[in-house]
Design a protein around this motif. Structure first.
Motif, PDB file in Angstrom:
ATOM      1  N   VAL A 104       0.832  -1.194   0.000  1.00 25.42           N
ATOM      2  CA  VAL A 104       0.000   0.000   0.000  1.00 25.42           C
ATOM      3  C   VAL A 104       0.873   1.253   0.000  1.00 25.42           C
ATOM      4  CG1 VAL A 104      -0.259   0.255   2.521  1.00 25.42           C
ATOM      5  CG2 VAL A 104      -2.155   0.889   1.015  1.00 25.42           C
ATOM      6  N   ALA A 124       3.115   1.825  -2.135  1.00 24.64           N
ATOM      7  CA  ALA A 124       3.359   2.183  -3.532  1.00 24.64           C
ATOM      8  C   ALA A 124       2.061   2.499  -4.271  1.00 24.64           C
ATOM      9  CB  ALA A 124       4.080   1.048  -4.248  1.00 24.64           C
ATOM     10  N   ASP A 125       0.932   2.077  -3.706  1.00 20.15           N
ATOM     11  CA  ASP A 125      -0.353   2.241  -4.390  1.00 20.15           C
ATOM     12  C   ASP A 125      -1.449   2.259  -3.329  1.00 20.15           C
ATOM     13  OD1 ASP A 125      -2.707   2.047  -5.785  1.00 20.15           O
ATOM     14  OD2 ASP A 125      -2.295   0.090  -6.672  1.00 20.15           O
ATOM     15  N   THR A 126      -2.083   3.406  -3.136  1.00 21.85           N
ATOM     16  CA  THR A 126      -3.086   3.519  -2.069  1.00 21.85           C
ATOM     17  C   THR A 126      -4.299   2.618  -2.304  1.00 21.85           C
ATOM     18  OG1 THR A 126      -4.043   5.432  -3.174  1.00 21.85           O
ATOM     19  CG2 THR A 126      -2.500   5.881  -1.401  1.00 21.85           C
ATOM     20  N   VAL A 171      -4.629  -2.448  -1.340  1.00 26.34           N
ATOM     21  CA  VAL A 171      -5.356  -3.331  -0.430  1.00 26.34           C
ATOM     22  C   VAL A 171      -6.824  -3.433  -0.831  1.00 26.34           C
ATOM     23  CG1 VAL A 171      -6.147  -3.600   1.950  1.00 26.34           C
ATOM     24  CG2 VAL A 171      -3.753  -3.077   1.483  1.00 26.34           C
ATOM     25  N   THR A 172      -7.398  -2.324  -1.241  1.00 27.35           N
ATOM     26  CA  THR A 172      -8.799  -2.342  -1.670  1.00 27.35           C
ATOM     27  C   THR A 172      -8.999  -3.329  -2.812  1.00 27.35           C
ATOM     28  OG1 THR A 172      -8.846  -0.008  -1.087  1.00 27.35           O
ATOM     29  CG2 THR A 172     -10.718  -0.837  -2.322  1.00 27.35           C
ATOM     30  N   LEU A 224      -8.728  -6.909  -1.444  1.00 27.81           N
ATOM     31  CA  LEU A 224      -9.938  -7.307  -0.706  1.00 27.81           C
ATOM     32  C   LEU A 224     -11.087  -7.606  -1.665  1.00 27.81           C
ATOM     33  CD1 LEU A 224      -9.864  -4.753   2.276  1.00 27.81           C
ATOM     34  CD2 LEU A 224      -9.218  -7.172   2.326  1.00 27.81           C
ATOM     35  N   VAL A 258       1.882  -6.177   2.129  1.00 28.34           N
ATOM     36  CA  VAL A 258       1.086  -4.949   2.185  1.00 28.34           C
ATOM     37  C   VAL A 258       1.817  -3.822   2.903  1.00 28.34           C
ATOM     38  CG1 VAL A 258      -1.155  -6.123   2.040  1.00 28.34           C
ATOM     39  CG2 VAL A 258      -0.207  -5.592   4.274  1.00 28.34           C
ATOM     40  N   LEU A 263       7.037   0.491   4.999  1.00 27.61           N
ATOM     41  CA  LEU A 263       6.382   1.388   5.954  1.00 27.61           C
ATOM     42  C   LEU A 263       6.831   1.064   7.382  1.00 27.61           C
ATOM     43  CD1 LEU A 263       2.861   1.246   4.327  1.00 27.61           C
ATOM     44  CD2 LEU A 263       4.204   3.329   4.630  1.00 27.61           C
ATOM     45  N   LEU A 268       0.471  -2.946  10.905  1.00 28.97           N
ATOM     46  CA  LEU A 268      -0.262  -2.884   9.631  1.00 28.97           C
ATOM     47  C   LEU A 268      -0.729  -4.273   9.211  1.00 28.97           C
ATOM     48  CD1 LEU A 268       2.001  -0.296   7.773  1.00 28.97           C
ATOM     49  CD2 LEU A 268      -0.388   0.056   8.436  1.00 28.97           C
ATOM     50  N   PHE A 270      -4.485  -5.704   8.581  1.00 26.68           N
ATOM     51  CA  PHE A 270      -4.847  -6.224   7.256  1.00 26.68           C
ATOM     52  C   PHE A 270      -5.483  -7.615   7.332  1.00 26.68           C
ATOM     53  CE2 PHE A 270      -3.436  -8.935   3.658  1.00 26.68           C
ATOM     54  CZ  PHE A 270      -4.269  -8.394   2.678  1.00 26.68           C
TER      55      PHE A 270
END
Lengths: 298, 298
Positions: free
Chosen positions: A189, A191-193, A196-197, A200, A221, A225, A231, A235
């Motif tokens: 996440v 690298a790409d917000t 995770v969405t 899922l 994920v 970070l 995190l 998750f």
């Protein structure tokens, strides 16, 4: 709840992924990727850490262990065999044989005693045709990654298309859906917000359309970070609520406890029997430690 | 992501529930239910703990505070007014005025400076007709519980029926959907293994059909079980992934951190800016503490 039960076995123990049972925690640690010292030891023929890491992870709550021998310029088939022997001698947990090299998977399966989880195949035609017959011949189960030679799809629906292809190809080789465990792919996440969405959503789609078991590399994920365990621990319950039934993951206490809490919350630990037993064991261990501490002091 | 933004205000601060923003943590602690000592203090006119609990919860990460004065046989309207004054004097966070007594809600709203969240109304006709005009007159927002006089529905679809009724009734009184925050109802999983599953399904249905903001009493899920914070910390990310946008909850570190981790994972903390800032602040505080510790020693 998944529609299938994937049964894995060691010499002496059986573990079930899916059905109405608890989540399957697969310890991620026996993998030289990003572990410089471990890689050097393995390269020099010192396998002592394999057994030690196996014991530690099982003690921390791992139901299975992932074993990976991916070091550049080593004889991976031979090293993987040696690592699998060491892990099998150290613990009873069934093993996930992890390699991108077909010869290494084959060598690993030849020394594995039980029913292994083979990690992994993708939706690429040549990979399916090489790896699935191997899995079928050894009566193993297989992890199928939801990508092909063009890379990892950005959307859940594209990933689902790959999954359908893998499940169909496995059936062609006599491997039923109960022995296909899909990796819906967890990206970082950082690298790409949306990472995770999308994961899922992929899990939900696979659960509702195919009902096969799923397994992913949960620690991805949080890559890059701070506070990664926290995190990962947030998750895993999300992914479990969406339908994930196993993960290759850290056995840090906060991560395993998050999984067992989610088991209870999602009805996979009826009346909290396992949760309450674990709590009592922890309290008893703390009391024993407290009683012994003064006596041990000089 | 919810379709609406619910804006709450104190004298000096504005907090938004929903939209694309982070989850709204509403501290649960200023509530005498199950707190015998606190109840005795309040009964005797000692309100010192209200301000102290307000400060502690905001320091621990609460965006808003719930204030409840429900003690048997006290003058609840008068006590709630006094508690609201104390809380407003102690912190800047907006407040959720929590009572099942209409006169107490009315008294509370009369001393609240800003735009409060009124907790709560149900789908019962007489409650809707008493409380919604009060909310409208004060320009407040309202929490609507997905139940009526027949009790809490066992299924998500029945709860949704109550939610539709509440949203429609609010509109009749001039309260838009942006000012209706639905409580999908979290029951304890210790009494019903399906409790959390039904709550998550209710959240998903409300999010997809109505898109209104939601708020629930998160600690209910773990009632009667050991290691409650760990259970709550696993529940919150699940509920957030399903669409929950706020909760009345414990501000224990593990719970707040689970929420902020889930914010990041779900794309409500772009590039982890808040997560990384919180990590750096924690590291800096630890370093300061470590530097001061030796000097403080005798």
């Amino acid at each position: 709840m998944s529609r299938y039960e994937t049964v894995l076995r060691s010499r002496t123990r059986e573990v079930v992924i899916g059905g109405s049972g608890p989540f399957c925690v697969i310890g991620e640690r026996i993998n030289p990727t990003g572990r410089k010292l471990f890689a050097e030891e393995l390269r020099s023929g010192d396998l002592s850490r394999v057994g030690a890491d196996a014991v530690t992870q099982v003690a921390a709550g791992a139901d299975m262990l992932d074993v990976n021998a991916g070091i550049p310029l080593v004889d991976e088939p031979q090293l993987l065999q040696a690592m699998l022997r060491a892990a099998q001698d150290a613990v009873e947990a069934p093993i996930c044989i992890d390699s991108s090299v077909v010869e290494a998977l084959e060598a690993g399966l030849s020394v594995y005693e039980g029913k292994a989880l083979v990690n992994s195949v993708t939706a690429e035609d040549d990979r399916l045709e090489l790896i699935l017959p191997l899995v079928a011949r050894h009566g193993a189960a297989v992890v199928g990654l939801a990508n092909d030679e063009t890379g990892i799809p950005a959307t859940a629906h594209e990933r689902l298309r790959h999954v359908r292809k893998i499940v169909a190809a496995a059936a062609d080789f006599g491997i039923g859906p109960e022995d296909v465990v899909i990796d819906p792919l967890a990206m970082t996440v950082g690298a790409d917000t949306e990472a995770v969405t999308v994961t899922l959503e992929t899990i939900s789609l696979i659960a509702s359309e195919l009902g096969v078991n799923m397994c992913l590399g949960a620690s991805n994920v949080s890559f890059g970070l701070p506070q990664r365990h926290a995190l990962n621990a947030a998750f895993l319950p999300m992914a479990m609520a969406a339908g994930l039934t196993s993960a290759i993951m850290s056995t840090a206490e906060v991560c395993v406890q998050a999984v067992r809490a989610a088991d209870l919350l999602l009805g996979h630990d009826p009346w909290g029997a396992s949760w309450i037993a674990a709590h009592r064991a922890r309290v008893a261990a703390e009391q024993t430690a407290a009683q012994q501490a003064p006596a041990a002091a000089p």
